[in-house]
Design an enzyme around this catalytic site. Structure first.
Site, PDB file in Angstrom:
ATOM      1  N   GLY A  20       0.775  -1.374  -0.063  1.00  0.00           N
ATOM      2  CA  GLY A  20       0.090   0.272   0.475  1.00  0.00           C
ATOM      3  C   GLY A  20       0.850   1.148  -0.116  1.00  0.00           C
ATOM      4  O   GLY A  20       2.493   1.116   0.046  1.00  0.00           O
ATOM      5  N   MET A  22       1.752   3.318   2.795  1.00  0.00           N
ATOM      6  CA  MET A  22       2.650   3.186   3.347  1.00  0.00           C
ATOM      7  C   MET A  22       3.122   2.132   4.225  1.00  0.00           C
ATOM      8  O   MET A  22       3.991   2.792   4.378  1.00  0.00           O
ATOM      9  CB  MET A  22       1.250   3.957   4.655  1.00  0.00           C
ATOM     10  CG  MET A  22       2.504   3.625   6.206  1.00  0.00           C
ATOM     11  SD  MET A  22       1.126   4.308   8.102  1.00  0.00           S
ATOM     12  CE  MET A  22      -0.301   5.404   6.876  1.00  0.00           C
ATOM     13  N   VAL A  25       2.590  -5.494   3.677  1.00  0.00           N
ATOM     14  CA  VAL A  25       1.911  -6.251   5.094  1.00  0.00           C
ATOM     15  C   VAL A  25       2.033  -7.236   4.435  1.00  0.00           C
ATOM     16  O   VAL A  25       1.747  -8.496   3.187  1.00  0.00           O
ATOM     17  CB  VAL A  25      -0.008  -6.053   5.259  1.00  0.00           C
ATOM     18  CG1 VAL A  25      -0.756  -6.795   6.150  1.00  0.00           C
ATOM     19  CG2 VAL A  25      -0.106  -4.657   5.491  1.00  0.00           C
ATOM     20  N   LYS A  40       2.427  -5.089   9.859  1.00  0.00           N
ATOM     21  CA  LYS A  40       3.175  -4.220   8.283  1.00  0.00           C
ATOM     22  C   LYS A  40       4.260  -3.185   9.117  1.00  0.00           C
ATOM     23  O   LYS A  40       4.219  -2.502   9.396  1.00  0.00           O
ATOM     24  CB  LYS A  40       1.699  -3.047   8.855  1.00  0.00           C
ATOM     25  CG  LYS A  40       1.053  -2.177   8.027  1.00  0.00           C
ATOM     26  CD  LYS A  40       0.032  -0.970   8.139  1.00  0.00           C
ATOM     27  CE  LYS A  40       0.014  -0.070   7.151  1.00  0.00           C
ATOM     28  NZ  LYS A  40      -1.440   0.089   7.610  1.00  0.00           N
ATOM     29  N   ASP A 142     -10.940   7.729   9.383  1.00  0.00           N
ATOM     30  CA  ASP A 142     -10.709   7.424   7.828  1.00  0.00           C
ATOM     31  C   ASP A 142     -11.741   5.907   7.711  1.00  0.00           C
ATOM     32  O   ASP A 142     -11.757   4.968   7.120  1.00  0.00           O
ATOM     33  CB  ASP A 142      -9.534   7.043   7.592  1.00  0.00           C
ATOM     34  CG  ASP A 142      -9.374   6.599   6.007  1.00  0.00           C
ATOM     35  OD1 ASP A 142     -10.285   7.140   4.535  1.00  0.00           O
ATOM     36  OD2 ASP A 142      -8.480   5.841   5.016  1.00  0.00           O
TER      37      ASP A 142
END
Length: 390
Positions: A20, A22, A25, A40, A142
């Site tokens: 992703g 950021m 995972v 993560k 979020d």
């Protein structure tokens, strides 16, 4: 990453990674406890340009740290659990509960239209997770279908607290969020609050009911979507899906109020209201609302409509207020009286009985509101008994 070495001396990578913005995972095995976990990693190396941290990399690192701190605060079955955090080969990581299942986004994208009962049940569980987070002073910021996991047992788990705000900690301000689910005040640059999360719940609930968010689509320009959130009023879900109870339309409308003060008081009151909707759906078998009052000698159409409107008003008041607040008590008292005046004396006695027990719990046995409710119970119960003897 060298998958032959243990992360933190105990986590053995298995499947992955899923990448992703950021981080990555990995599914891993906790060799000490023999359970599957999700690890993560902050994608620090991807966020570097020419060997120096970029502003985006620094911001993302702070978000990653904040996610760990936020998740560590919340301990609830509706929120994915944080197990550990650390550093491995120069990369920061967090270890979380592995949620076996699919995201709500996948359910909406690939499955048939969600039944109303399942929609309402999942909405209540989302609110239960948010209630736990808000109690811990964590604002998620979020809430969206991608961040709501549905386990194989069919229950909700909230995930991804990367944008979370810790209400009792001074931190760097961010207005980031997903446009389709972002509250109007956050488009104005505000940090967001518990009621901002509840607005996002309203967007998710709208999508579960209708198949699409209340404003725009993923292909629209974000600023266009933002203007819709600030200025437009969506059609009620029942306009897109006949058979949705009026109470559900009311709940969605209240959650999507432009002014945060007009939204539900908190996640707890919202979860309670959604739980009441489950009873409505049970009573109506997924049709158009609560059953009509039975024909009785004293009933008339005008009273029936007033009772129906008051029933909906009580539902709305219980979203906006604590159930012990005076507007709710007064509306429930009027509802019981009108029910008795319509000729349904047993119904009036039952409503007063429930009100009296609630008032006793709220205010004690000798409070005037409790005594008034018990008086109403005795009065309408007596009329019902006299009617039986006639």
């Amino acid at each position: 990453m060298d998958t032959s070495t243990l992360i933190g001396g105990r986590f053995k990578p298995k499947d992955g990674p899923t990448s992703g913005a950021m981080g990555d995972v990995w599914t891993a095995e906790d060799v000490r406890l023999g359970r599957t976990v999700a690890v993560k990693f902050l994608a620090q190396r991807r966020l570097m340009q020419q060997g120096a941290p970029t502003e985006f990399a620094e911001t993302t690192a702070r978000m990653f740290e904040r996610e760990a701190r936020a998740m560590a605060r919340v301990n609830h079955s509706r929120v994915a659990t944080l197990y550990d955090s650390g550093e491995h080969d120069g990369d920061f990581y967090i270890v979380m509960e592995y949620v076996e299942g699919k995201s709500l986004a996948e359910h909406l994208r690939t499955g048939p239209r969600l039944p109303l009962e399942r929609t309402v049940r999942w909405a209540r569980q989302i609110c239960e997770g948010l209630e736990a987070a808000h109690t811990a002073k964590v604002i998620h910021r979020d809430i969206k279908p991608d961040n709501i996991m549905i386990t194989q047992q069919g229950d909700v788990k909230l995930v991804d607290f990367g944008l979370a705000f810790l209400a009792d900690v001074t931190q760097t301000h961010t207005v980031a969020g997903t446009p389709l689910y972002k509250a109007p005040e956050r488009w104005h640059g505000e940090t967001g609050s518990e009621r901002s999360d509840l607005y996002s719940v309203g967007c998710v609930l709208y999508e579960m009911l209708t198949g699409h968010p209340p404003f725009g689509s993923a292909h629209d320009d974000p600023m266009t979507v933002g203007r819709m959130h600030q200025d437009d009023t969506p059609a009620p879900p029942s306009a897109h899906r006949p058979g949705i109870p009026a109470q559900l339309d009311t709940l969605v409308r209240t959650l999507l109020a432009k002014d945060p003060a007009d939204r539900p008081k908190n996640a707890h009151t919202t979860a309670h209201a959604v739980g009441e909707l489950l009873h409505v759906l049970d009573a109506t078998e997924d049709t158009t609302g609560r059953a009509e009052l039975p024909d009785t000698p004293g009933s008339n159409t005008g009273l029936s409509k007033r009772i129906e409107a008051l029933d909906l008003r009580i539902f709305e008041l219980e979203i906006l207020h604590d159930r012990s607040d005076q507007p709710v008590i007064e509306a429930r008292t009027e509802h019981a009286e009108l029910t008795g005046q319509s000729g349904d004396t047993r119904g009036a006695a039952a409503l007063y009985d429930r009100l009296a027990r609630d008032c006793q719990d709220f205010f004690g046995p000798y409070d005037v509101r409790t005594l008034d409710a018990f008086e109403g119970l005795a009065r309408w119960n007596g009329k019902a008994q006299r009617s039986d003897r006639c």
